[in-house]
Structure formats: C-alpha cells, structure tokens
Design a protein around this motif. Sequence first.
Motif, PDB file in Angstrom:
ATOM      1  N   GLY A 122       0.821  -1.202   0.000  1.00 44.24           N
ATOM      2  CA  GLY A 122       0.000   0.000   0.000  1.00 44.24           C
ATOM      3  C   GLY A 122       0.855   1.251   0.000  1.00 44.24           C
ATOM      4  N   GLY A 123       0.222   2.332   0.261  1.00 45.84           N
ATOM      5  CA  GLY A 123       0.871   3.627   0.266  1.00 45.84           C
ATOM      6  C   GLY A 123      -0.195   4.687   0.355  1.00 45.84           C
ATOM      7  N   TYR A 124       0.220   5.932   0.274  1.00 45.23           N
ATOM      8  CA  TYR A 124      -0.739   7.008   0.401  1.00 45.23           C
ATOM      9  C   TYR A 124      -0.404   8.094  -0.600  1.00 45.23           C
ATOM     10  N   ASP A 125      -1.414   8.557  -1.313  1.00 45.67           N
ATOM     11  CA  ASP A 125      -1.252   9.653  -2.263  1.00 45.67           C
ATOM     12  C   ASP A 125      -2.436  10.582  -2.066  1.00 45.67           C
ATOM     13  N   PRO A 138      -2.795  -4.994  -5.258  1.00 41.36           N
ATOM     14  CA  PRO A 138      -3.382  -6.327  -5.447  1.00 41.36           C
ATOM     15  C   PRO A 138      -3.522  -7.051  -4.105  1.00 41.36           C
ATOM     16  N   LEU A 139      -4.705  -7.571  -3.826  1.00 37.19           N
ATOM     17  CA  LEU A 139      -4.976  -8.294  -2.585  1.00 37.19           C
ATOM     18  C   LEU A 139      -5.775  -9.552  -2.890  1.00 37.19           C
ATOM     19  N   VAL A 147      -8.287  -9.104  -6.054  1.00 37.01           N
ATOM     20  CA  VAL A 147      -8.858  -7.779  -6.261  1.00 37.01           C
ATOM     21  C   VAL A 147      -7.745  -6.737  -6.187  1.00 37.01           C
ATOM     22  N   THR A 148      -8.051  -5.545  -6.656  1.00 38.30           N
ATOM     23  CA  THR A 148      -7.143  -4.415  -6.501  1.00 38.30           C
ATOM     24  C   THR A 148      -7.926  -3.309  -5.805  1.00 38.30           C
ATOM     25  N   GLN A 154      -9.251  -4.395   8.203  1.00 42.03           N
ATOM     26  CA  GLN A 154      -9.607  -5.815   8.208  1.00 42.03           C
ATOM     27  C   GLN A 154      -8.517  -6.662   7.545  1.00 42.03           C
ATOM     28  N   ASP A 155      -7.843  -6.102   6.530  1.00 39.27           N
ATOM     29  CA  ASP A 155      -6.773  -6.836   5.856  1.00 39.27           C
ATOM     30  C   ASP A 155      -5.599  -7.070   6.801  1.00 39.27           C
TER      31      ASP A 155
END
Length: 177
Positions: A122-125, A138-139, A147-148, A154-155
């Motif tokens: 992940g990350g933040y933008d 992608p998860l 899924v993306t 929860q993850d």
Amino acid sequence: SCGSGASLANYDFALKLLKSNLVTSVSLRATSISNFSFDTHSSNGPQIHTNHLRIAFEGIGRLLLEMSLTPGAEAGKTLLDETLVYVFSDFGRTFPKSGSDHHPATCAILSGGSIIGNQMVGGYDETQNGSPMGVPVPLIEETGDAVTRAPKSQDIAATVLHAFGLEGGKDYFIPGG
C-alpha cells in the motif's frame, strides 16, 4: 509505554516475560519523553511528531534487536522468529497547511513470526481522486478472489490472524471484509 525514566523499564519487563514463557502475549503503549501523546493538533505538529516517533521507534527497534539475539524454544530459531510483533496506531495524521488533524488512513508494522520482512504493502497519495484511504494494491479476499483496492484495517487483522495459523472463513470471521 516507553519514554524517559521508569517507563523504559516496560520494554525490559515485556522482554523478560516473553523470554520466561510466562506469557503468550504482551501489549505495550508507545509514547515518548514525558509520556508524550501523539494526539496533538498544532501547526508545528509534524516536527514534534518526527522527534517523538524517533524516540518511540528507537525503543521498539531495541526490543526487536534483543528478541533477534535471544534463542527461541525451537532449535535454530530466535525469540523474534517465534513472536509476531504488531506495531500500529489508531489513527493517522493530515498533512498540515495550518495545523493537523486525525486522518482515517494509518499504517501498521508487522515483524517476526511468519512475516516475510522488507516489504511495504500500500501507500498514500493525497492527490488520488480525493480518496483518503490510500493507494490500491493487489490483494486476495477471504473468498480467494484477487482484487485491486486500498488495504483496510480488516486486511491487517486477517494478516495477523493468518500469521497465528488461523484460516479466514474457517477459524474466524471479520465483519466488514
């Protein structure tokens, strides 16, 4: 909690408990000098947070290092290999232009246990379509579907439970995903 004075002894005490096999879980609250709470809203908050986070993470790093140098119960393993360390915050921070506030996106750090290290998911933008919830990655859902999407709390909970050897949908259910 960690910080100046006797509160640093809490990390030492937690380490002694883990080494002695008297407990299977320890929870610590990381603060900083003079029990600094990270819940501030001042315009100089980012600098204050940077200074205090460095102090808090120094204590966490020392704990992880000591755990990595402590032999585990299983031959060839360390206490860190046999222990999942989960570092998290209950909220993130906005990027201040004049003061700062709570933010729904935050982060977590997992170390030890069955976690494969040196990864970031992940990350933040802040410019991404106005979404405060992070960059899609992608998860794999509990159903097994690929899924993306942006990771959710929860993850992280599912990852922690998986590290304990539990299987989603069979051993546990997390409401909301």
